[in-house]
Design a protein around this motif. Structure first.
Motif, PDB file in Angstrom:
ATOM      1  N   ARG A  33     -13.187   7.216  -8.444  1.00 53.89           N
ATOM      2  CA  ARG A  33     -13.902   6.062  -7.875  1.00 53.89           C
ATOM      3  C   ARG A  33     -12.949   4.885  -7.660  1.00 53.89           C
ATOM      4  NH1 ARG A  33     -17.530   6.169 -11.262  1.00 53.89           N
ATOM      5  NH2 ARG A  33     -16.862   4.577 -12.762  1.00 53.89           N
ATOM      6  N   GLU A  34     -12.137   4.569  -8.665  1.00 52.73           N
ATOM      7  CA  GLU A  34     -11.229   3.439  -8.541  1.00 52.73           C
ATOM      8  C   GLU A  34     -10.147   3.699  -7.494  1.00 52.73           C
ATOM      9  OE1 GLU A  34      -9.657   2.492 -12.369  1.00 52.73           O
ATOM     10  OE2 GLU A  34     -11.556   1.639 -13.100  1.00 52.73           O
ATOM     11  N   THR A  35      -9.648   4.918  -7.441  1.00 49.61           N
ATOM     12  CA  THR A  35      -8.602   5.248  -6.473  1.00 49.61           C
ATOM     13  C   THR A  35      -9.135   5.150  -5.049  1.00 49.61           C
ATOM     14  OG1 THR A  35      -7.526   6.719  -8.075  1.00 49.61           O
ATOM     15  CG2 THR A  35      -6.963   7.017  -5.745  1.00 49.61           C
ATOM     16  N   ILE A  36     -10.309   5.698  -4.821  1.00 50.27           N
ATOM     17  CA  ILE A  36     -10.886   5.681  -3.471  1.00 50.27           C
ATOM     18  C   ILE A  36     -11.261   4.252  -3.068  1.00 50.27           C
ATOM     19  CG2 ILE A  36     -12.846   6.442  -2.083  1.00 50.27           C
ATOM     20  CD1 ILE A  36     -12.700   9.099  -3.712  1.00 50.27           C
ATOM     21  N   ASN A  37     -11.800   3.464  -3.982  1.00 51.30           N
ATOM     22  CA  ASN A  37     -12.119   2.074  -3.664  1.00 51.30           C
ATOM     23  C   ASN A  37     -10.864   1.309  -3.249  1.00 51.30           C
ATOM     24  OD1 ASN A  37     -14.839   2.369  -4.175  1.00 51.30           O
ATOM     25  ND2 ASN A  37     -14.743   1.542  -6.259  1.00 51.30           N
ATOM     26  N   GLU A  38      -9.782   1.537  -3.975  1.00 54.31           N
ATOM     27  CA  GLU A  38      -8.536   0.838  -3.653  1.00 54.31           C
ATOM     28  C   GLU A  38      -8.022   1.223  -2.279  1.00 54.31           C
ATOM     29  OE1 GLU A  38      -4.203   0.104  -5.703  1.00 54.31           O
ATOM     30  OE2 GLU A  38      -4.993   2.150  -5.705  1.00 54.31           O
ATOM     31  N   VAL A  39      -7.976   2.504  -1.994  1.00 52.69           N
ATOM     32  CA  VAL A  39      -7.395   2.941  -0.722  1.00 52.69           C
ATOM     33  C   VAL A  39      -8.295   2.553   0.449  1.00 52.69           C
ATOM     34  CG1 VAL A  39      -8.356   5.291  -0.614  1.00 52.69           C
ATOM     35  CG2 VAL A  39      -6.086   4.839   0.325  1.00 52.69           C
ATOM     36  N   GLU A  40      -9.609   2.476   0.233  1.00 53.21           N
ATOM     37  CA  GLU A  40     -10.500   2.026   1.301  1.00 53.21           C
ATOM     38  C   GLU A  40     -10.259   0.564   1.654  1.00 53.21           C
ATOM     39  OE1 GLU A  40     -14.393   4.965   0.791  1.00 53.21           O
ATOM     40  OE2 GLU A  40     -14.404   2.975  -0.151  1.00 53.21           O
ATOM     41  N   ARG A  41      -9.991  -0.279   0.657  1.00 52.20           N
ATOM     42  CA  ARG A  41      -9.742  -1.694   0.940  1.00 52.20           C
ATOM     43  C   ARG A  41      -8.411  -1.878   1.669  1.00 52.20           C
ATOM     44  NH1 ARG A  41     -11.924  -2.091  -4.341  1.00 52.20           N
ATOM     45  NH2 ARG A  41      -9.907  -2.609  -5.289  1.00 52.20           N
ATOM     46  N   ILE A  42      -7.406  -1.093   1.288  1.00 47.78           N
ATOM     47  CA  ILE A  42      -6.137  -1.154   2.006  1.00 47.78           C
ATOM     48  C   ILE A  42      -6.299  -0.584   3.405  1.00 47.78           C
ATOM     49  CG2 ILE A  42      -3.761  -0.293   2.034  1.00 47.78           C
ATOM     50  CD1 ILE A  42      -3.785  -0.439  -1.019  1.00 47.78           C
ATOM     51  N   ARG A  43      -7.082   0.475   3.527  1.00 44.23           N
ATOM     52  CA  ARG A  43      -7.382   1.050   4.856  1.00 44.23           C
ATOM     53  C   ARG A  43      -7.920  -0.007   5.802  1.00 44.23           C
ATOM     54  NH1 ARG A  43     -12.941   3.857   4.841  1.00 44.23           N
ATOM     55  NH2 ARG A  43     -13.432   1.625   4.811  1.00 44.23           N
ATOM     56  N   ASP A  44      -8.850  -0.826   5.339  1.00 46.76           N
ATOM     57  CA  ASP A  44      -9.435  -1.849   6.203  1.00 46.76           C
ATOM     58  C   ASP A  44      -8.372  -2.843   6.666  1.00 46.76           C
ATOM     59  OD1 ASP A  44     -11.860  -0.638   5.890  1.00 46.76           O
ATOM     60  OD2 ASP A  44     -12.848  -2.317   4.886  1.00 46.76           O
ATOM     61  N   PHE A  45      -7.450  -3.192   5.787  1.00 50.00           N
ATOM     62  CA  PHE A  45      -6.386  -4.122   6.155  1.00 50.00           C
ATOM     63  C   PHE A  45      -5.499  -3.526   7.238  1.00 50.00           C
ATOM     64  CE2 PHE A  45      -2.410  -6.552   5.099  1.00 50.00           C
ATOM     65  CZ  PHE A  45      -2.908  -7.804   5.400  1.00 50.00           C
ATOM     66  N   VAL A  46      -5.190  -2.238   7.106  1.00 50.74           N
ATOM     67  CA  VAL A  46      -4.370  -1.569   8.123  1.00 50.74           C
ATOM     68  C   VAL A  46      -5.132  -1.475   9.445  1.00 50.74           C
ATOM     69  CG1 VAL A  46      -3.270   0.617   8.750  1.00 50.74           C
ATOM     70  CG2 VAL A  46      -3.002  -0.296   6.433  1.00 50.74           C
ATOM     71  N   ILE A  47      -6.384  -1.082   9.395  1.00 52.24           N
ATOM     72  CA  ILE A  47      -7.177  -0.948  10.625  1.00 52.24           C
ATOM     73  C   ILE A  47      -7.293  -2.288  11.340  1.00 52.24           C
ATOM     74  CG2 ILE A  47      -9.461  -0.402  11.569  1.00 52.24           C
ATOM     75  CD1 ILE A  47      -9.783   1.651   9.323  1.00 52.24           C
TER      76      ILE A  47
END
Length: 496
Positions: A374-388
């Motif tokens: 859960r913590e890993t996926i939450n982190e990568v999703e927030r970084i994903r949004d920054f990249v997108i």
């Protein structure tokens, strides 16, 4: 996932490179003197993916944990300093902006500086926020020191990824990690619970373990090949699926920043090291074939090529289950985000920190794995949004690639961030986010997003008082800048 109760004494890491040796070094440090057996399996014939040559500031926390001397580290990896990223062609074909580390201005009245800046702009003030960020001015001037009299200079590093792996290998082996040369021919699972029991190597040797860490790269030999963990594909948001990388001769003094240039079907990176430049073209294979990508990168190299092009294929996203039974995927085995904001090494680092925090002693509880996932996926999703956000706000329509990007959907979470900023000037972020208000503001403003309002507390300063405070901040940053030597002088001092 079922529970398994068995003392965890044998840890097996599959794969070297940055992910494998970072994991090995950290585990050796954390478990020193407790009698654990830590084995790393890698094959020189397979090689590693070296796209993680640029980093973000938390790399220093990881190195400090390993008791690595910063000067020794930069010498061993031919490293240089990174104060941020220069973005060219993002936000419009002729646009250019700098995304710095550090902070923009200072908080006043409990709100972030950019709210006062938005008010300043709306009232006809000058439009360049660079004088309020030391790292931006230092990057422009080619200057660096770790600190001034007023505080630290926030920075990350560029380094040779292969050199970093070799450097960490020496630390890990000194801490008792045993390296095994070989390839995995078979993964043997416990027939009762599906946990990994043994790795059979291609020469017939067997490696038994209690906890397995998959650092085998995109192949995901354990997490996917053996455990079929599945994959969440983000190609509808991030269509770039290929890259070609090529080192070139150094041209001039290395600047203390990374450069990202938007191109016809993606973007090109340039990462300055002491002994060479790292270059690459991240692109969509639906819009550009490999031979054309190689030709375009070759034509745009800043200096003579030093090696043949290295092609990479990937799918942006992550494993559906990153900790599965007694296997944890770290690095590219767990997922991939293109290195537009230099987050690859950071995601390895945070996964290791999370593993250390949740490391089981005598068994595998499903709740621990669920928390890690859960913590890993939450982190990568927030970084994903920054990249997108870089793509979604690129303002380009000059090629099919950029027209398709403009028509593509974006995550609801990102759409909310952009809408809130446009309407109120507020930047939505969570505690612990890698990218905070300064990062988001500099990228949003750099790519032409304008806020219609600002926080009401920013109206509490009279116009002359706001002008006085802005002048004071500019003066402080200018004074700090004057204390910094040239970046090249700092690098030269490391050899003493």
């Amino acid at each position: 996932m079922s529970a398994r109760t068995r003392p965890i004494r044998r840890i097996v890491i599959l794969g070297g490179g940055s992910a494998g040796w970072m994991t090995a070094a950290a585990l050796a440090r954390a478990l020193a003197g407790q009698g654990h057996a830590i084995t790393l399996i890698e094959s020189e014939a397979i090689g590693t993916v070296g796209v993680g040559e640029a980093t973000v500031p938390p790399i220093h926390d990881f190195n400090r944990y390993l008791r690595i001397d910063p000067a020794e580290f930069l010498r061993a990896t031919n490293g240089t300093i990174k104060l941020g990223i220069q973005f060219d062609g993002w936000g419009g074909r002729d646009a250019s902006y700098f995304h710095p580390f550090g902070y923009l201005g200072i908080e006043m009245g409990g709100i972030h500086f950019h709210h006062y800046w938005l008010r300043h702009l709306a009232q006809g003030g000058a439009g360049d926020h660079a004088p309020y960020n030391l790292e931006t001015l230092a990057a422009r001037a080619g200057r660096f020191a770790p600190a001034t009299r007023h505080g630290p200079v926030h920075h990350a590093v560029h380094f040779d990824a292969a050199g970093y792996a070799r450097f960490l290998r020496s630390h890990a082996e000194a801490g008792g990690v045993v390296r095994v040369e070989g390839k995995v021919a078979e993964v043997r699972l416990d027939p009762e619970d599906g946990f990994i029991d043994t790795l059979l190597l291609d020469d017939g040797r067997t490696i038994d373990g209690d906890l397995f860490v998959d650092c085998s790269g995109f192949r995901g030999v354990l997490i996917e090949g053996a455990l079929n963990s599945g994959y969440v594909d983000w190609c509808h948001w991030l269509p770039c699926d290929s890259a070609v990388a090529m080192p070139s001769e150094r041209q001039g003094d290395p600047p203390p920043f990374t450069r990202s240039t938007a191109r016809e079907a993606g973007w090109q990176w340039r990462i300055p090291l002491q002994h060479r430049d790292g270059n690459g073209y991240v692109y969509s294979s639906a819009h550009l074939d490999h031979d054309d990508a190689v030709a375009k990168l070759t034509d745009r190299l800043p200096g003579k090529a030093l090696a043949d092009p290295n092609r990479l294929r990937f799918v942006a996203g992550h494993r559906r289950v990153i900790w599965n039974r007694n296997c944890v995927a770290i690095g590219l085995a767990g997922g991939f985000l293109e290195p537009l904001e230099s987050t690859s090494i950071h995601l390895i680092q945070t996964a290791i920190i999370r593993l250390l925090a949740l490391l089981p002693r005598d068994g595998f509880d499903p709740g621990i794995a669920a928390r890690f996932n859960r913590e890993t996926i939450n982190e990568v999703e927030r970084i994903r949004d920054f990249v997108i956000a870089h793509y979604a706000l690129a303002g380009r329509d000059d090629t099919d690639f950029w027209r398709d990007i403009a028509a593509a959907p974006i995550p609801d979470s990102l759409a909310e961030r952009i809408a809130v900023f446009r309407a109120t000037g507020n930047i939505l972020f969570e505690p612990g986010d890698l990218f905070g208000p300064t990062n988001w503001y500099c990228v949003l403003a750099g790519q032409g997003v304008r806020a219609q309002s600002w926080h009401p507390i920013a109206d509490g300063l009279a116009p002359d008082e706001l002008a006085r405070r802005l002048a004071t901040l500019r003066g402080r940053v200018a004074e700090q800048l004057s204390e910094l030597p040239p970046h090249t002088a700092y690098l030269a001092s490391l050899a003493r």
